[in-house]
Scaffold this motif. Structure first.
Motif, PDB file in Angstrom:
ATOM      1  N   THR A  59      -8.753   5.396  -8.280  1.00  0.00           N
ATOM      2  CA  THR A  59      -8.893   3.958  -8.399  1.00  0.00           C
ATOM      3  C   THR A  59      -8.346   3.328  -7.118  1.00  0.00           C
ATOM      4  O   THR A  59      -7.881   4.029  -6.207  1.00  0.00           O
ATOM      5  CB  THR A  59      -8.124   3.415  -9.613  1.00  0.00           C
ATOM      6  N   HIS A  60      -8.349   1.991  -7.060  1.00  0.00           N
ATOM      7  CA  HIS A  60      -7.833   1.319  -5.870  1.00  0.00           C
ATOM      8  C   HIS A  60      -6.312   1.404  -5.758  1.00  0.00           C
ATOM      9  O   HIS A  60      -5.745   1.051  -4.714  1.00  0.00           O
ATOM     10  CB  HIS A  60      -8.278  -0.144  -5.850  1.00  0.00           C
ATOM     11  N   ALA A  61      -5.640   1.909  -6.798  1.00  0.00           N
ATOM     12  CA  ALA A  61      -4.180   2.025  -6.730  1.00  0.00           C
ATOM     13  C   ALA A  61      -3.734   3.029  -5.677  1.00  0.00           C
ATOM     14  O   ALA A  61      -2.619   2.926  -5.150  1.00  0.00           O
ATOM     15  CB  ALA A  61      -3.621   2.425  -8.097  1.00  0.00           C
ATOM     16  N   LEU A  62      -4.581   3.992  -5.336  1.00  0.00           N
ATOM     17  CA  LEU A  62      -4.186   4.994  -4.346  1.00  0.00           C
ATOM     18  C   LEU A  62      -3.950   4.363  -2.973  1.00  0.00           C
ATOM     19  O   LEU A  62      -3.113   4.838  -2.203  1.00  0.00           O
ATOM     20  CB  LEU A  62      -5.248   6.091  -4.256  1.00  0.00           C
ATOM     21  N   LYS A  63      -4.668   3.310  -2.668  1.00  0.00           N
ATOM     22  CA  LYS A  63      -4.415   2.608  -1.398  1.00  0.00           C
ATOM     23  C   LYS A  63      -2.995   2.059  -1.380  1.00  0.00           C
ATOM     24  O   LYS A  63      -2.298   2.135  -0.352  1.00  0.00           O
ATOM     25  CB  LYS A  63      -5.437   1.485  -1.192  1.00  0.00           C
ATOM     26  N   ARG A  64      -2.562   1.482  -2.492  1.00  0.00           N
ATOM     27  CA  ARG A  64      -1.202   0.954  -2.568  1.00  0.00           C
ATOM     28  C   ARG A  64      -0.172   2.064  -2.364  1.00  0.00           C
ATOM     29  O   ARG A  64       0.869   1.860  -1.721  1.00  0.00           O
ATOM     30  CB  ARG A  64      -0.990   0.265  -3.919  1.00  0.00           C
ATOM     31  N   PHE A  65      -0.448   3.254  -2.888  1.00  0.00           N
ATOM     32  CA  PHE A  65       0.455   4.399  -2.716  1.00  0.00           C
ATOM     33  C   PHE A  65       0.639   4.719  -1.232  1.00  0.00           C
ATOM     34  O   PHE A  65       1.767   4.822  -0.736  1.00  0.00           O
ATOM     35  CB  PHE A  65      -0.128   5.603  -3.468  1.00  0.00           C
ATOM     36  N   PHE A  66      -0.466   4.854  -0.513  1.00  0.00           N
ATOM     37  CA  PHE A  66      -0.359   5.195   0.907  1.00  0.00           C
ATOM     38  C   PHE A  66       0.209   4.046   1.726  1.00  0.00           C
ATOM     39  O   PHE A  66       0.971   4.268   2.668  1.00  0.00           O
ATOM     40  CB  PHE A  66      -1.721   5.624   1.449  1.00  0.00           C
TER      41      PHE A  66
END
Length: 516
Positions: A59-66
């Motif tokens: 999902t788009h949450a992975l961008k927030r992780f990185f």
């Protein structure tokens, strides 16, 4: 039980994406914590147990992780053969005319301008009018996919887009391991065979096959479906979702592509489940998620090979059994289960990595706040269980609204009354009753699982409308729809080609490697 400030040794059992993602989230939190900066993290990884990797999408949450870890896309994406993901295209789930395919988008700021027009057309359609209510026409992400554009907005276009990624799960775990080791996480390759509990019932240590013991104050169970700590050592009950979600197996195999791919996952309905196609820079990932109650593994593999044109090809297939459900308490005593050890929903909406990341981040926030008592555990468990149940309901909605009559599998999915929770039933009632769907989603507080745009995409995309009346279309609504299509077409002109951006990343990565 110790206070958070007394935790000095954190032991993570299991590597893979879940283990290394948890290690990085905890390491980043501890490095900035005033009370737990001295705590150490040790990850124990079996050299003989590989990554499950049922899906390779996020999902788009992975961008927030990185972004939180300050790792650039131009660094990690080439290392993991990653591509962008603007959403998921669903083909063949509905047989309703005009609604046999739809796109579930990741949101963009532009949606604030276009979604009200979709809502007006949906309301008219629900009243029986012939209004243009196919959701693909109203979301920028669908236009980016159609034109194979990367969702990275340039400086001169001030409307940002949420996006996820596709990646090679094995390469991602390898990349995360490298970063975690750079940030001080300790790593041991060993095979865990037993756990020892102390007098209070907490986990005191884990034992390896070579007789070594690793003691800890806090244990993170990332041991996958085995649940070595949370289930086997602590006896935490597992709550099956089999009544709600029938799929319990998958078969996967790769295929090459021509090097020009669109930034979306494709989910195509087959006889007894659905097939995924996920684009990487190096290949297509393909798989068939199905129910073993309706077909055998051999039949599923044959159907997938036939679909891919691989009946006579020497391409190995990987068969995967799936344990669908969640543990009753992901945080129990001094153990927190994350990843597949915590639970799993079938990979239809790529929720696995999101739930891993979310669970680890929420727990890290409790640690950082020094909140480690019974009340914190109860609150944590309620929150993460809510995420699992909320995501389950959204996935169930896909099956419940399907209109395929061709096999018992699909007919049973549509008629299964036990799969509809009270929450989901209230959503359906609001939609079919013509009430404001956003108000119902907000009333229940389930917009944090899937926002209103996702529900519009699913229900309108599946064509859940009464038959249109024999009346002329509303000219005003038709004109608004045309204006929105033209507006989105022109918005999309601001974005660059998907593969153009990825090739720049690869070129830069290769240059950096040569310089090093």
């Amino acid at each position: 039980m110790k206070r958070a400030s007394e935790i000095k040794q954190i032991v993570i059992v299991g590597g893979g994406t879940a283990g290394w993602m948890s290690a990085l989230i905890l390491a980043d939190t501890l490095a900035q914590s005033a009370t737990m900066r001295e705590a150490s993290i040790t990850l124990l990884e079996s050299p003989v147990i590989g990554t499950i990797g049922v899906g390779e999408g996020s999902t788009h949450a992975l961008k927030r992780f990185f972004d939180t870890l300050r790792i650039e896309e131009s660094e990690w994406m080439p290392a993991c053969h990653a591509t962008y993901k603007c959403g998921i295209t669903f083909d063949g789930w509905s047989t309703r005319p005009g609604f046999t395919s739809y796109f579930h988008q990741f949101s963009t700021m532009v949606d604030n301008l276009t979604q009200p027009v979709l809502s007006a057309n949906v309301a008219a359609r629900l009243r029986g009018a012939d209004a243009p209510a196919w959701p693909n026409d109203y979301f920028l992400s669908a236009y980016l996919v159609k034109n194979k554009l990367a969702p990275v907005n340039p400086e001169h276009f001030p409307f940002t887009a949420n996006y996820g990624f596709h990646f090679d799960a094995t390469l991602l775990a390898r990349f995360l391991r490298k970063k975690a080791l750079e940030r001080g996480v300790r790593h041991h390759e060993c095979h865990i065979v037993a756990s020892r509990l102390d007098a209070a019932g907490d986990i005191a240590s884990v034992q390896t096959s070579n007789g070594e013991a690793f003691a800890g104050d806090l244990f993170i169970d990332c041991s996958g479906f085995a649940g070595l700590l949370i289930e086997q050592a602590l006896g935490t009950p597992f709550i099956s979702y089999a009544r709600d979600l029938a799929n319990d197996a998958a078969v996967a195999m790769p295929t090459p592509h021509d090097g020009d791919v669109a930034p979306h996952t494709v989910s195509t309905a087959l006889r007894n489940g659905w097939a995924w196609q996920i684009p990487l820079t190096s290949r297509h990932g393909n798989g068939y998620v199905y129910s073993s109650a309706y077909c055998s593994a051999d039949d599923a593999e044959h159907e997938l090979r036939e679909r891919l044109g691989l009946l006579d090809a020497d391409v190995p297939a990987r068969h995967i059994a799936m344990k669908v459900g969640r543990v009753e308490q992901a945080w129990r005593r001094n153990c927190v289960a994350i990843g597949l050890a915590q639970g799993f929903l079938e990979p239809l909406e790529a929720t696995a990595l999101f739930l891993t990341q979310t669970s680890a981040a929420i727990f890290a926030a409790y640690l950082d706040a020094g909140d480690y008592g019974e009340r914190a555990r109860d609150a944590y468990n309620r929150e993460v269980n809510g995420y699992f149940d909320g995501h389950r309901d959204y996935i169930v909605a896909h099956y419940k609204t399907n209109s395929r009559p061709d096999t018992a599998y699909w007919r049973d999915r549509a008629s299964n009354p036990g799969a509809v929770s009270d929450s989901l039933r209230a959503v359906f009632d609001a939609w079919l009753g013509g009430r404001e769907l956003g108000a119902e989603i907000t009333r229940q507080g389930i917009d944090k699982y899937y926002p209103i745009g996702s529900w519009y995409a699913l229900l309108a995309g599946m064509g859940i409308f009464p038959p249109s009346r024999p009346a002329p279309p509303d000219p005003a609504l038709q004109q608004q729809a045309r204006e929105m299509r033209e507006f989105l077409r022109r918005c999309a002109l601001n974005f660059r080609g998907h593969m153009e951006v990825l090739r720049e990343y690869e070129s830069g990565s290769a240059h950096a490697a040569r310089a090093a």
